[in-house]
Design a protein around this motif. Structure first.
Motif, PDB file in Angstrom:
ATOM      1  N   LYS A  24       0.633   4.275 -22.736  1.00  0.00           N
ATOM      2  CA  LYS A  24      -0.345   5.205 -22.184  1.00  0.00           C
ATOM      3  C   LYS A  24      -0.920   4.648 -20.897  1.00  0.00           C
ATOM      4  CE  LYS A  24      -4.350   5.322 -24.777  1.00  0.00           C
ATOM      5  NZ  LYS A  24      -5.206   5.357 -25.934  1.00  0.00           N
ATOM      6  N   ASP A  25      -0.939   5.497 -19.893  1.00  0.00           N
ATOM      7  CA  ASP A  25      -1.423   5.138 -18.566  1.00  0.00           C
ATOM      8  C   ASP A  25      -0.772   3.838 -18.086  1.00  0.00           C
ATOM      9  OD1 ASP A  25      -3.025   7.446 -18.611  1.00  0.00           O
ATOM     10  OD2 ASP A  25      -4.622   6.355 -19.620  1.00  0.00           O
ATOM     11  N   ASN A  26      -1.549   2.857 -17.725  1.00  0.00           N
ATOM     12  CA  ASN A  26      -1.014   1.582 -17.248  1.00  0.00           C
ATOM     13  C   ASN A  26      -1.076   0.501 -18.318  1.00  0.00           C
ATOM     14  OD1 ASN A  26      -0.430   2.550 -14.699  1.00  0.00           O
ATOM     15  ND2 ASN A  26      -2.493   2.143 -13.958  1.00  0.00           N
ATOM     16  N   GLN A  27      -1.071   0.893 -19.562  1.00  0.00           N
ATOM     17  CA  GLN A  27      -1.210  -0.059 -20.670  1.00  0.00           C
ATOM     18  C   GLN A  27      -0.103   0.168 -21.689  1.00  0.00           C
ATOM     19  OE1 GLN A  27      -3.561  -2.425 -20.854  1.00  0.00           O
ATOM     20  NE2 GLN A  27      -3.008  -3.198 -22.837  1.00  0.00           N
ATOM     21  N   THR A  28       0.480  -0.908 -22.154  1.00  0.00           N
ATOM     22  CA  THR A  28       1.481  -0.855 -23.213  1.00  0.00           C
ATOM     23  C   THR A  28       0.979  -1.698 -24.376  1.00  0.00           C
ATOM     24  OG1 THR A  28       3.271  -0.667 -21.609  1.00  0.00           O
ATOM     25  CG2 THR A  28       3.876  -1.364 -23.814  1.00  0.00           C
ATOM     26  N   HIS A  39      -0.858  -6.573 -25.793  1.00  0.00           N
ATOM     27  CA  HIS A  39      -1.289  -5.620 -24.779  1.00  0.00           C
ATOM     28  C   HIS A  39      -0.757  -6.088 -23.429  1.00  0.00           C
ATOM     29  CE1 HIS A  39      -4.281  -3.776 -27.490  1.00  0.00           C
ATOM     30  NE2 HIS A  39      -4.341  -5.003 -27.998  1.00  0.00           N
ATOM     31  N   GLN A  41       0.429  -4.740 -19.131  1.00  0.00           N
ATOM     32  CA  GLN A  41       0.669  -3.733 -18.101  1.00  0.00           C
ATOM     33  C   GLN A  41       2.157  -3.648 -17.784  1.00  0.00           C
ATOM     34  OE1 GLN A  41      -1.922  -4.960 -14.912  1.00  0.00           O
ATOM     35  NE2 GLN A  41      -3.506  -3.560 -15.588  1.00  0.00           N
ATOM     36  N   LYS A  58      10.086   5.504 -21.405  1.00  0.00           N
ATOM     37  CA  LYS A  58       9.076   5.386 -20.360  1.00  0.00           C
ATOM     38  C   LYS A  58       9.237   6.495 -19.329  1.00  0.00           C
ATOM     39  CE  LYS A  58       6.003   2.845 -18.039  1.00  0.00           C
ATOM     40  NZ  LYS A  58       4.728   2.427 -18.468  1.00  0.00           N
TER      41      LYS A  58
END
Length: 60
Positions: A24-28, A39, A41, A58
């Motif tokens: 999600k967004d810039n976080q994995t 966690h 980026q 992705k």
């Protein structure tokens, strides 16, 4: 690759089995089979051809 990454402060989780992920967004978030969460980026999968499925997820 690992030898160059570690001195630059990157964390390496070698031989770690992943049994789930959230993108999600810039976080994995990666979930390990030992119930830990990683966690990040940026994630580099060093698994060979199997990682192609991760790239497809992705891009969708």
């Amino acid at each position: 690759m690992i030898e160059k990454a570690v001195p630059k402060g990157e964390r390496v989780y070698a031989k770690t089995k992943i049994n789930g992920k959230k993108l999600k967004d810039n976080q994995t978030q990666l979930f390990t089979e030992t119930d830990h969460t990683v966690h990040a980026q940026t994630v580099i999968f060093g698994t060979g051809y199997e990682a192609q499925e991760e790239v497809k997820d992705k891009m969708q």
